[in-house]
Design an enzyme around this catalytic site. Structure first.
Site, mmCIF file in Angstrom:
data_model
loop_
_atom_site.group_PDB
_atom_site.id
_atom_site.type_symbol
_atom_site.label_atom_id
_atom_site.label_comp_id
_atom_site.label_asym_id
_atom_site.label_seq_id
_atom_site.Cartn_x
_atom_site.Cartn_y
_atom_site.Cartn_z
ATOM 1 C CG ASP A 4 29.961 39.221 33.916
ATOM 2 O OD1 ASP A 4 29.464 39.901 34.834
ATOM 3 O OD2 ASP A 4 30.403 39.715 32.861
ATOM 4 C CD GLU A 11 30.864 43.187 37.908
ATOM 5 O OE1 GLU A 11 31.239 44.317 37.513
ATOM 6 O OE2 GLU A 11 29.667 42.860 37.998
ATOM 7 C CE LYS A 23 26.287 44.074 38.114
ATOM 8 N NZ LYS A 23 27.394 43.528 37.299
ATOM 9 C CG ASP A 38 34.888 45.882 35.057
ATOM 10 O OD1 ASP A 38 34.316 46.144 33.975
ATOM 11 O OD2 ASP A 38 34.533 44.944 35.785
#
Length: 590
Positions: free
Chosen positions: A9, A161, A70, A184
């Site tokens: 992850d 994800e 990210k 999420d």
């Protein structure tokens, strides 16, 4: 023994790595016993440090500690306005931070995770499954894959994800058939995915999200509020750090004090905040996530009551107001069984275990979040792969030349939900050569193929020669801010009527522009092909077509073109008949 494949992850705030051992997925802890590592890198003059060590450098050297990278990966210059470290524009229009690309910074994080795994397992690690937000586009997925390769990893799969979180949840929680919504909310991104799970098959029914919405935004809002309340002049990393700490503390208590000792010219700041204060700041962000939830349910064709569970993952779901709002929206208590920071990594690990043969086989079916197609004559968007199509997938269509003698056509690859090409995103464009032919006679087959990583390959084939042009769209410059993805879907609904009206008008206009010259030529030629009554009717309808075109009236033009088509059917049939007779006569005369 099967080769070890790790699951990773790569998160905005934190990252983790895992492996399946003896049939069980587990995350690997570093030397400090931590399974979750901050996604931070410090670049010093004499070297670099990653994770918690990098964060400890921030107090003395904030300008050289990169966090939340990210948010930059796969993005272009101008798409991101604010970032903790100064950004520069690269020669190719990319983003550069501290003389490195976002992929290179991400590779350092992945390299540290790889080192931890090799230290723990005492074997070389060469292959990995890496997760990305469901709404990452081709450029971001491709950049994530390149970051893995820079870290010395062969990236076997890119997994969304929420899908990974559902994999982690689905092992022992579900019956024969279940539908689950995965909410999420992480440090930098939000996704809501609805998955159906049956007999070991995990299929994504729909997904919506925002790649520029997460805990970082809550930190920034809280920090800005505190700066304004305290009358401070600047918002720097110390303010952001304290805002993050206060946010975390307010998840466990009703009040907290925002403290900045000796901050502004020796002045100390102490500002008491209540959970209610923070919830008021967070509400607009939470409401944006619920809008995504509504659209995901609509796309899946489901009501809230059709869901068997709503699973919360991502560090920001620890916030009580998030849990309350999600529960109220779905009309059920959300499932908190998954570790917010570990569920995605665990799901990636499970998928890695399936690929390596260390776990029982599960089939993972993902979807593409936006439609993919090409621009056709008249500026129309021609969809080849609709949004929410299960991937991997492929689809194709045959196209012809719009002009006689044309030697090539430019293919513009588009992504989006609008009817007109100009309103969608261009992922790439390229030229396809073919044998010149009369109008409508050259044939070019176009095929889109999306692989299991969500990366698009476009193949164009000249049918006459069999020559192929193949382009992989994985590092295309998408000149649209990613946070506009959700806006694009909203606008497709908002502008549905005018978009469809423009499409109808454009298609009818193209048909009219093809019919009218042919009609004029036949009427001008005279002869016995057209009776006087037919000619009068054709002229009347042709005038109606021209008037409707001039006024830009879509439905009127469409109806008039259809009427002109019917009025000229008899003439067209006689023209074909005469051409055949003439051809036969020539053949007999040879």
């Amino acid at each position: 023994m099967n080769e070890v494949i790790v699951g990773i992850d790569l998160g905005t705030t934190n990252s983790a790595i895992g492996v399946v051992e003896s049939g069980f997925p587990m995350l690997l802890a570093n030397e400090e016993g931590k399974r979750v590592m901050p996604s931070a890198v410090w670049f010093g003059d004499a070297g670099l440090e990653v994770g918690a060590k990098a964060l400890r450098r921030r107090a003395l050297d904030p300008g050289r500690v990169v966090t939340s990278v990210k948010r930059l990966i796969g993005r272009r210059w101008g798409e991101v306005e604010d970032f903790p470290v100064e950004m520069e524009k690269g020669k190719d229009g990319s983003i550069v931070i501290l003389d490195r690309s976002p992929e290179e910074v991400s590779a350092e994080i992945l390299g540290e995770l790889k080192r931890v795994a090799e230290w723990r397992l005492e074997v070389p690690i060469r292959k990995a499954v890496i997760t990305v937000p469901a709404y990452f586009n081709d450029a971001q997925r491709g950049a994530t894959k390149r970051a893995g390769e820079l870290a010395g990893l062969e990236v076997l799969r890119i997994v969304n994800e929420p899908t990974a979180a559902a994999l982690a949840y689905g092992l022992d929680k579900l019956g024969d058939r279940s539908r689950v919504a995965v909410y999420d909310l992480g440090g930098g991104t939000f996704d809501l995915s609805i998955l159906e799970m049956q007999d070991g098959v995990f299929q994504v029914l729909s997904t919506h999200g925002d790649t520029q919405l997460g805990g970082d935004d809550l930190d920034a809002a809280l920090a800005a509020w505190c700066v304004e309340k305290a009358g401070l002049k600047a918002l720097d990393f110390r303010v952001m750090e304290e805002a993050e700490r206060v946010k975390r503390m307010l998840s466990d208590r009703e009040h907290e004090v925002f403290r900045l000792p000796f901050f502004d010219g020796g002045k100390s700041v102490e500002l008491k905040l209540s959970r209610e204060d923070f919830e008021a700041l967070a509400k607009p962000f939470i409401d944006r996530t619920l809008d995504c939830c509504r659209r995901a349910l609509a796309d899946a064709g489901l009501a809230k009551e059709d869901l068997d569970a709503v699973v919360l993952v991502g560090g920001s779901t620890r916030i009580p107001e998030v849990r309350r709002a999600v529960g109220a929206f779905f009309g059920r208590e959300p499932d908190l069984s998954q570790h917010p920071d570990e569920a995605v990594a665990l799901g990636a690990t499970i998928q890695a275990g399936v690929l390596s043969g260390a776990m029982q086989k599960m089939v993972l079916l993902d979807v593409t979040p936006l439609s993919l197609g090409i621009e056709t004559f008249g500026g129309l968007m021609n969809v080849l792969i609709p949004r929410n199509t299960t991937i991997p997938c492929k689809a194709g269509e045959m196209f012809t030349n719009a002009v006689a003698g044309q030697k090539s056509m430019r293919l513009r690859v588009l992504q989006g939900e609008r009817e007109m090409a100009r309103d969608n995103w261009q992922l790439g464009d390229f030229e396809v050569d073919f044998q010149p032919a009369a109008k409508g006679q050259a044939r070019v087959g176009v095929q889109f193929r999306i692989d299991e990583n969500g990366i698009l390959e476009v193949l164009a084939r000249d049918v006459e020669t069999g020559r192929d042009t193949v382009v992989q769209i994985q590092s295309a410059a998408v000149d649209v801010d990613d946070e506009q993805v959700e806006k694009m879907v909203s606008e497709s609904v908002e502008h549905a009527f005018e978009d469809m009206s423009e499409r109808i008008f454009t298609e009818a206009r193209l048909k009219a522009e093809e019919l009218l010259p042919a009609v004029d030529a036949v009427l001008g030629a005279g002869g016995d092909l057209v009776s006087a009554d037919e000619a009068e009717e054709i002229r009347r309808v042709a005038a109606e077509v021209r008037e409707a075109m001039g006024h830009g009236e879509a439905n009127r033009l469409k109806a008039a073109v259809q009427q002109l088509d019917r009025a000229t059917e008899g003439v067209a049939a006689r023209l074909v008949e005469r051409a055949m007779e003439e051809a036969m006569a020539r053949k007999l005369g040879e």
